[in-house]
Write a protein that holds these residues in place. Structure first.
Motif, short mmCIF file in Angstrom:
data_model
loop_
_atom_site.label_atom_id
_atom_site.label_comp_id
_atom_site.label_asym_id
_atom_site.label_seq_id
_atom_site.Cartn_x
_atom_site.Cartn_y
_atom_site.Cartn_z
N ASP A 161 0.88 -1.17 0.00
CA ASP A 161 0.00 0.00 0.00
C ASP A 161 0.91 1.21 0.00
OD1 ASP A 161 -1.67 2.12 0.48
OD2 ASP A 161 -2.57 1.30 2.31
N VAL A 162 1.03 1.88 -1.15
CA VAL A 162 2.01 2.97 -1.25
C VAL A 162 1.68 4.14 -0.35
CG1 VAL A 162 2.68 2.35 -3.61
CG2 VAL A 162 0.89 4.06 -3.25
N SER A 163 0.45 4.23 0.15
CA SER A 163 0.09 5.32 1.05
C SER A 163 0.55 5.09 2.48
CB SER A 163 -1.43 5.55 1.03
OG SER A 163 -2.12 4.48 1.66
N ASP A 164 1.12 3.92 2.74
CA ASP A 164 1.57 3.54 4.08
C ASP A 164 3.10 3.56 4.12
OD1 ASP A 164 2.45 2.07 6.35
OD2 ASP A 164 0.59 0.91 6.39
N TRP A 165 3.67 4.54 4.80
CA TRP A 165 5.12 4.73 4.82
C TRP A 165 5.85 3.50 5.35
CZ3 TRP A 165 9.46 6.07 3.19
CH2 TRP A 165 10.58 6.36 3.98
N GLU A 166 5.34 2.90 6.40
CA GLU A 166 5.98 1.72 6.98
C GLU A 166 5.96 0.56 5.98
OE1 GLU A 166 7.60 1.80 9.79
OE2 GLU A 166 6.99 3.87 10.19
N ASN A 167 4.83 0.40 5.29
CA ASN A 167 4.69 -0.67 4.31
C ASN A 167 5.65 -0.48 3.14
OD1 ASN A 167 1.78 -2.10 2.55
ND2 ASN A 167 3.85 -2.87 2.83
N VAL A 168 5.80 0.76 2.69
CA VAL A 168 6.71 1.05 1.58
C VAL A 168 8.15 0.71 1.98
CG1 VAL A 168 7.72 2.89 0.16
CG2 VAL A 168 5.24 2.77 0.48
N GLN A 169 8.54 1.09 3.18
CA GLN A 169 9.89 0.76 3.65
C GLN A 169 10.10 -0.76 3.71
OE1 GLN A 169 11.50 3.48 6.98
NE2 GLN A 169 9.28 3.69 7.17
#
Length: 233
Positions: free
Chosen positions: A53-61
């Motif tokens: 989910d690109v809107s989730d900073w933790e998920n992108v990391q």
């Protein structure tokens, strides 16, 4: 860039322009990490899906770490994930407005932020940001979406000046109406055969990446030649 054996990240890969871009990158020999909420129906030894989910900073990391650990440093990033809602400014739902900015703008920033350090280490890179014709003008009832796509344009024009000294290119694509599921929730138009094909937009993306190192496609606007159909038929 010669993309044979290079790692490319593409966001929003479940269908449309994202999926077609993945297919064409694979055909040119790239190793592709597909980021998205839903996995596409695609099987290829060089395609690897990472639920993101690109809107989730933790998920992108987390997704970037998983991608790097499995595939290596990415030389290409295609920021394709995006969505839009329609509505008059005084009737626009606040949650929908926020969702558009979280995905279209914040998500773009998150993906660029995690990818750039490795590109700097590699001494090369190419970031493709998908804006829209909506990023060049205003559209009645689409102010939120238009605002996000103007933001994509401004961010892209600024960061290419920051990153060029590291051998990193930033290209912004402005597609006109394209026959994708984007129009499923938009009343302005219905997807139809008079619109551009997503595979043609994808072809322009891949061609921009494959340019000579000192040749930089900054902005690329693409539109259907006959948006109302071929007048000669």
């Amino acid at each position: 860039m010669d993309i044979q054996g290079k790692v490319a990240i593409v966001t929003g890969v479940s269908k449309g322009i994202g999926l077609e871009t993945v297919k064409q990158l694979l055909a040119e020999g790239a190793i592709v990490a597909g980021w998205g909420r839903t996995s596409p129906k695609l099987e290829d030894t060089n395609f690897h899906f990472f639920k993101t989910d690109v809107s989730d900073w933790e998920n992108v990391q987390s997704s970037y770490k998983a991608t790097s650990d499995k595939l290596g440093k990415a030389s290409v990033l295609v920021n394709n994930a995006g969505m839009g809602y329609q509505g008059l400014i005084h009737e626009m739902d606040v949650a929908e407005w926020k969702e558009m900015y979280d995905i279209n703008v914040h998500g773009l920033f998150y993906c660029i932020k995690v990818a750039v350090p490795s590109m700097i280490e590699l001494g090369e890179g190419h970031i493709i940001n998908i804006s829209s014709i909506a990023g060049t003008s205003g559209i009645k009832t689409m102010s939120g979406y238009v605002g996000t796509k103007h933001a994509v344009r401004g961010i892209s024009h600024s960061i290419f000046q920051e990153l060029r000294e590291h051998g990193i290119k930033v290209t912004t694509i402005y597609p006109g109406s394209t026959n994708t599921n984007f129009f499923d929730s938009i009343e302005l138009a219905n997807a139809n055969d008079n619109m551009m094909r997503p595979q043609d937009v994808a072809n322009s993306i891949v061609q921009s990446v494959q340019t000579f190192p000192n040749y930089h496609v900054v902005d690329l606007e693409v539109r259907p030649l006959w948006p109302k159909g071929n007048p000669n038929k």
